[in-house]
Design a protein around this motif. Structure first.
Motif, PDB file in Angstrom:
ATOM      1  N   LYS A 100       7.407  -1.901  -8.120  1.00  0.00           N
ATOM      2  CA  LYS A 100       8.562  -1.220  -7.555  1.00  0.00           C
ATOM      3  C   LYS A 100       9.057  -1.953  -6.311  1.00  0.00           C
ATOM      4  CE  LYS A 100       5.508   2.076  -5.210  1.00  0.00           C
ATOM      5  NZ  LYS A 100       5.038   3.476  -5.205  1.00  0.00           N
ATOM      6  N   PRO A 101      10.316  -1.752  -5.901  1.00  0.00           N
ATOM      7  CA  PRO A 101      10.830  -2.425  -4.709  1.00  0.00           C
ATOM      8  C   PRO A 101       9.932  -2.196  -3.499  1.00  0.00           C
ATOM      9  CG  PRO A 101      12.616  -1.359  -5.898  1.00  0.00           C
ATOM     10  CD  PRO A 101      11.342  -0.929  -6.578  1.00  0.00           C
ATOM     11  N   GLY A 102       9.565  -3.274  -2.852  1.00  0.00           N
ATOM     12  CA  GLY A 102       8.667  -3.205  -1.705  1.00  0.00           C
ATOM     13  C   GLY A 102       7.206  -3.165  -2.080  1.00  0.00           C
ATOM     14  N   GLY A 103       6.904  -3.069  -3.380  1.00  0.00           N
ATOM     15  CA  GLY A 103       5.510  -3.018  -3.827  1.00  0.00           C
ATOM     16  C   GLY A 103       4.797  -4.336  -3.598  1.00  0.00           C
ATOM     17  N   ARG A 104       3.496  -4.246  -3.334  1.00  0.00           N
ATOM     18  CA  ARG A 104       2.725  -5.438  -2.956  1.00  0.00           C
ATOM     19  C   ARG A 104       1.332  -5.311  -3.551  1.00  0.00           C
ATOM     20  NH1 ARG A 104       2.704  -9.036   1.687  1.00  0.00           N
ATOM     21  NH2 ARG A 104       4.758  -8.181   2.143  1.00  0.00           N
TER      22      ARG A 104
END
Length: 473
Positions: free
Chosen positions: A389-393
């Motif tokens: 997901k966006p910003g996932g790391r």
């Protein structure tokens, strides 16, 4: 805890596994987080029911550690916020409610707590809120209230409540007795006598529940207090102390308190309610077509009647059958009669005894950063589809037994390989050698999708050495 005229602290319990709804519901993605009816999971619908600003305070959620990021993600999807308390191990509802009462009492001993389950379906949210307000007076007087549902039919899958004397000045009654799930004949008798279904929704003052736990289950109360007092803050979660919490006996609140207290009260309610405990119950709660069928997904039928047929992916066809359940998932198919769908729980127990991974694990595994799904595997390879997901790391990690190839099919990936950091765009790929320190990040504003090809002597999930992880795993 007094914010204007708001007076009820909602506590949502969502630690159940829902094994009778296998193969949709499994340990890593239980039924309360699945969209069984409509556009929201039952957990999300439950949160939305207890957010009427003139009635309810900021909610508290008590969940298992394994699903904590699913809870957080589903709250974010509906723009809701809550205190999230994590149980390190399962201890049934008595321990969870003890924690809820102690948590509420920290703010004010006379806080009125509403305890609801995350997997219930209620057709009229406004009527539910009105019922909570109606039960508030009796709860404030010191009764431990439950919402008793007027039976829609003689059900064998619910407990029942026999009404006692009216509670003066209210529409509620004292509870004469709670009775366990009956057989069909007894269920008909209970319905004829005006018994109510026990919905498992409770409303009580925090100090009253603490007093009754002290009286009937002091071990549970002591364990809950210690676990909460020594809890750790982990990101946005309150993590109960495991050593303390495991001292609590494993018992339901019904056995622990409700069947023993003289303070039990019940408010009769007439809205439609179900705990969606079986596929048969889901058929009951769903809108059927003119043939009595509930069809969803890639399904075709001929001369099928009064059946529930769901398929996520593969074409699933039924010809000339009645009163059945067919649920097709990419890795498992269930076929049962509607009337005996509760036996699915026995099937899951049998599969677990045989150590079949399908009993507990979905083919799609959810993680705090997104999910991955296995596409194919063999003796020395595995192919996965990964969504970040966006910003996932993902964690900074390495593997001893496999190399990996990543192909970006949607979005842009920020990839770390040892000391090198690079951007990999759609239709581009990158190679991760065995033993390399690596990380995958989605720096963009749309979901990142990657096809991962693993090659090596061992591709199990336990071949991961995490060096750094923002999610504390």
């Amino acid at each position: 805890m007094n914010e204007g005229d708001k007076s009820i602290l909602p506590v949502i319990l969502c630690g159940g596994l829902g094994s009778r709804l296998w193969p949709a519901s499994r340990d890593r993605m239980p039924k309360q987080f699945i969209k069984l009816l409509g556009d929201y999971s039952t957990f999300q619908s439950t949160v939305q029911r207890v957010t009427a600003p003139h009635v309810f305070l900021h909610p508290t959620i008590i969940s298992s550690n394994d699903v904590r990021f699913i809870v957080a993600a589903q709250l974010a999807q509906i723009s809701a916020e809550a205190d999230i308390i994590l149980e390190p191990i399962q201890r049934d509802t008595a321990a969870a409610i003890a924690v809820a009462a102690c948590h509420a009492a920290r703010h004010s001993p006379d806080t009125v707590v509403l305890v609801v389950a995350a997997d219930h379906v209620i057709d009229d949210p406004a009527a539910f809120v009105a019922s909570c307000e109606a039960a508030l007076e009796s709860a404030s007087q010191g009764y431990i209230m439950t919402l008793g549902v007027v039976p829609q039919h003689p059900a064998t899958s619910y407990g029942y409540i026999q009404l006692g004397n009216p509670i003066k000045g209210t529409d509620a009654f004292r509870v004469d007795r709670f009775v366990e799930k009956p057989n069909a004949t007894t269920a008909q008798s209970y319905t004829d006598q005006g018994f109510l279904w026990n919905s498992g929704n409770f409303l009580f003052r925090a100090d009253v529940m603490i007093e009754e736990l002290e009286r009937f289950q002091p071990e549970i109360l002591a364990a809950a207090r210690e676990a909460l007092e020594t809890a750790a803050i982990d990101l946005d979660f309150i993590r109960l102390n495991e050593d303390a919490f495991k001292k609590a006996p494993k018992i339901s609140i019904d056995y622990a308190v409700m069947e023993r207290t003289e303070r039990a009260g019940v408010l009769p309610v007439s809205f439609s309610w179900s705990d969606i405990g079986t596929w048969g119950a889901l058929w009951d709660a769903s809108r059927q077509d003119e043939a009595g069928n509930v069809l969803r997904g890639n399904v075709e039928v001929v001369e099928a009647r009064n059946s529930l047929i769901h398929s996520d992916d593969i074409l699933t066809t039924v010809v000339g059958l009645e009163d059945i359940v067919v649920v097709a998932k990419p890795d498992a198919v269930l076929v049962t009669s509607r009337s005996r769908s509760e036996m699915v729980k026995d099937l899951v127990v049998s599969m677990r005894a045989k150590q079949r991974p399908e009993a507990s694990e979905h083919i799609r595994m959810y993680r705090p950063w997104g999910w991955y799904q296995r596409i194919d595997h063999g003796s020395r390879f595995q192919v996965k589809r990964i969504m970040v997901k966006p910003g996932g790391r993902l964690s900074l990690q390495k593997h001893h037994h496999r190399a990996e190839h990543w192909v970006v099919v949607k979005g842009t990936a920020e990839v770390t390989v040892n000391e090198n950091v690079s951007l990999v765009h759609e239709n581009e790929s990158i190679y991760i050698p065995i033993g390399s320190m690596h990380r995958l990040v989605n720096p963009g504003c749309i979901p990142l999708e990657v096809i991962e090809v693993q090659v090596g002597s061992y591709t199990g999930e336990d071949d991961i050495i995490r060096v750094e992880d923002i999610y504390g795993r």
